[in-house]
Write a protein that holds these residues in place. Structure first.
Motif, PDB file in Angstrom:
ATOM      1  N   GLN A  28       0.889  -1.260  -0.211  1.00 60.03           N
ATOM      2  CA  GLN A  28       0.031  -0.047  -0.143  1.00 60.03           C
ATOM      3  C   GLN A  28       0.793   1.203   0.086  1.00 60.03           C
ATOM      4  O   GLN A  28       1.746   1.457   0.801  1.00 60.03           O
ATOM      5  CB  GLN A  28      -0.950   0.042   1.092  1.00 60.03           C
ATOM      6  CG  GLN A  28      -1.764   1.033   1.135  1.00 60.03           C
ATOM      7  CD  GLN A  28      -2.822   1.110   2.362  1.00 60.03           C
ATOM      8  OE1 GLN A  28      -2.561   0.991   3.566  1.00 60.03           O
ATOM      9  NE2 GLN A  28      -4.319   1.368   2.123  1.00 60.03           N
ATOM     10  N   PRO A  30      -0.050   5.600   0.011  1.00 60.29           N
ATOM     11  CA  PRO A  30      -0.986   6.475   0.207  1.00 60.29           C
ATOM     12  C   PRO A  30      -1.148   7.480  -0.969  1.00 60.29           C
ATOM     13  O   PRO A  30      -0.444   8.511  -1.002  1.00 60.29           O
ATOM     14  CB  PRO A  30      -0.514   7.419   1.524  1.00 60.29           C
ATOM     15  CG  PRO A  30       0.849   7.070   1.536  1.00 60.29           C
ATOM     16  CD  PRO A  30       1.347   5.864   0.747  1.00 60.29           C
ATOM     17  N   ASP A  32      -4.602   8.714  -3.991  1.00 60.48           N
ATOM     18  CA  ASP A  32      -6.206   8.624  -4.150  1.00 60.48           C
ATOM     19  C   ASP A  32      -6.226   7.918  -5.467  1.00 60.48           C
ATOM     20  O   ASP A  32      -5.271   7.676  -6.292  1.00 60.48           O
ATOM     21  CB  ASP A  32      -6.477  10.040  -4.267  1.00 60.48           C
ATOM     22  CG  ASP A  32      -6.711  10.808  -3.052  1.00 60.48           C
ATOM     23  OD1 ASP A  32      -6.671  10.197  -2.008  1.00 60.48           O
ATOM     24  OD2 ASP A  32      -6.491  12.162  -2.935  1.00 60.48           O
ATOM     25  N   GLN A  70      -7.540   0.786  -3.951  1.00 60.11           N
ATOM     26  CA  GLN A  70      -6.905   0.501  -2.465  1.00 60.11           C
ATOM     27  C   GLN A  70      -7.824  -0.813  -2.227  1.00 60.11           C
ATOM     28  O   GLN A  70      -9.167  -0.594  -2.023  1.00 60.11           O
ATOM     29  CB  GLN A  70      -6.985   1.813  -1.727  1.00 60.11           C
ATOM     30  CG  GLN A  70      -6.261   2.878  -2.208  1.00 60.11           C
ATOM     31  CD  GLN A  70      -4.740   2.976  -2.219  1.00 60.11           C
ATOM     32  OE1 GLN A  70      -4.249   1.744  -1.719  1.00 60.11           O
ATOM     33  NE2 GLN A  70      -4.115   4.159  -2.189  1.00 60.11           N
ATOM     34  N   THR A  98      -2.429  -1.909  -2.831  1.00 56.59           N
ATOM     35  CA  THR A  98      -2.759  -0.590  -3.781  1.00 56.59           C
ATOM     36  C   THR A  98      -2.312  -1.391  -5.264  1.00 56.59           C
ATOM     37  O   THR A  98      -1.659  -1.948  -5.585  1.00 56.59           O
ATOM     38  CB  THR A  98      -1.665   0.705  -3.732  1.00 56.59           C
ATOM     39  OG1 THR A  98      -1.817   1.024  -2.613  1.00 56.59           O
ATOM     40  CG2 THR A  98      -2.103   1.566  -4.640  1.00 56.59           C
TER      41      THR A  98
END
Length: 107
Positions: A28, A30, A32, A70, A98
């Protein structure tokens, strides 16, 4: 004869061999959904028989990726047991990921 360009990138402590257009689930990051990112940790770039290795990174090489989703992987069950000792331990774990799509490889 057209050779597909591929690259070996490093992200999240793991290495992945990628080709433009493919989808991939990585550790993952961070970001959008829908945003485009550039990954500059490129360890090798190749096309057909030619391959260029970095020491440790290929200079000036980047990979453009698009964040698709995600999510979380399936649950991994962890079961520990000591026989004849009356000890059992159950645990579960779901790793975040992700999902990305490789837009282009710029060498």
């Amino acid at each position: 004869m057209r050779f597909h360009m591929y690259a070996v990138i490093k992200t999240g402590g793991k290495q992945y061999k990628i080709v433009a257009g493919e989808k991939l689930k990585i550790e993952q990051i961070p970001a959008d959904i829908g945003t485009e990112l550039t990954i500059d940790q490129v360890l090798a770039v190749g096309a057909g028989d030619t391959i260029k290795f970095g020491a440790p990174l290929v200079e000036g090489a980047t990979v453009s990726v698009k964040v698709l989703a995600q999510g979380r992987h399936d649950k991994v069950k962890i079961f520990k047991m000591r026989r004849r000792k009356h000890y059992q331990k159950h645990q579960g774990h779901r790793q975040n990921y992700t999902e990305i799509q490789i837009v282009s490889i710029n060498a």
